[in-house]
Design a protein around this motif. Structure first.
Motif, PDB file in Angstrom:
ATOM      1  N   GLU A   1       0.832  -1.211   0.000  1.00 29.00           N
ATOM      2  CA  GLU A   1       0.000   0.000   0.000  1.00 29.00           C
ATOM      3  C   GLU A   1       0.865   1.259   0.000  1.00 29.00           C
ATOM      4  OE1 GLU A   1      -3.372   0.926  -0.016  1.00 29.00           O
ATOM      5  OE2 GLU A   1      -3.610  -1.117  -0.746  1.00 29.00           O
TER       6      GLU A   1
ATOM      7  N   ARG B   1       0.880   4.439  -2.763  1.00 32.78           N
ATOM      8  CA  ARG B   1       0.482   5.786  -2.341  1.00 32.78           C
ATOM      9  C   ARG B   1       1.614   6.809  -2.441  1.00 32.78           C
ATOM     10  NH1 ARG B   1      -4.521   5.371  -0.542  1.00 32.78           N
ATOM     11  NH2 ARG B   1      -5.212   3.322   0.129  1.00 32.78           N
TER      12      ARG B   1
ATOM     13  N   LEU C   1       0.758  12.611   1.048  1.00 32.43           N
ATOM     14  CA  LEU C   1       0.790  11.246   0.512  1.00 32.43           C
ATOM     15  C   LEU C   1       1.511  10.290   1.457  1.00 32.43           C
ATOM     16  CD1 LEU C   1       1.527  11.902  -3.259  1.00 32.43           C
ATOM     17  CD2 LEU C   1      -0.648  11.278  -2.194  1.00 32.43           C
TER      18      LEU C   1
ATOM     19  N   GLU D   1      -0.832   9.688   4.364  1.00 35.82           N
ATOM     20  CA  GLU D   1      -1.880   8.764   3.950  1.00 35.82           C
ATOM     21  C   GLU D   1      -1.360   7.328   3.900  1.00 35.82           C
ATOM     22  OE1 GLU D   1      -4.935   7.928   0.229  1.00 35.82           O
ATOM     23  OE2 GLU D   1      -3.770   9.768   0.250  1.00 35.82           O
ATOM     24  N   ALA D   2      -0.143   7.151   3.398  1.00 36.88           N
ATOM     25  CA  ALA D   2       0.450   5.820   3.352  1.00 36.88           C
ATOM     26  C   ALA D   2       0.569   5.244   4.757  1.00 36.88           C
ATOM     27  CB  ALA D   2       1.823   5.870   2.679  1.00 36.88           C
TER      28      ALA D   2
END
Length: 64
Positions: free
Chosen positions: A15, A19, A45, A48-49
Motif C-alpha cells: 500500500e 500511495r 501522501l 496517507e500511506a
C-alpha cells in the motif's frame, strides 16, 4: 519528518508503494523506505500511506 518501516510488522501489502512511490519501495516482499528518503518534508501522501498501512508498520516522527 523521519519515515521508517518496521520490517517485523510489515506483511507486504505494498500500500505504501502505491500511495507514495517516491518514498517507499517494495523489496523482498516487504515495504521499505527508499535510501536517502528517510528524512523528508511533511507530505500528505506519506501521511496517507502511514494511516492506511494495514499492518501499521510505518512510523512518522518529527525530525530533530
Amino acid at each position: 519528518m523521519k519515515v521508517s518501516v518496521d520490517p517485523g510488522l510489515c506483511y507486504g501489502s505494498a500500500e505504501c508503494v502505491h500511495r507514495a512511490p517516491s518514498v517507499f519501495a517494495f523489496e523482498d516482499g516487504y515495504g521499505t523506505v527508499r535510501p536517502g528518503r528517510e528524512d523528508t518534508e511533511d507530505d500528505p501522501l506519506i501521511r496517507e500511506a502511514a494511516e492506511r498501512c494495514p499492518s501499521q508498520a510505518i512510523t512518522l516522527a518529527v525530525a530533530e
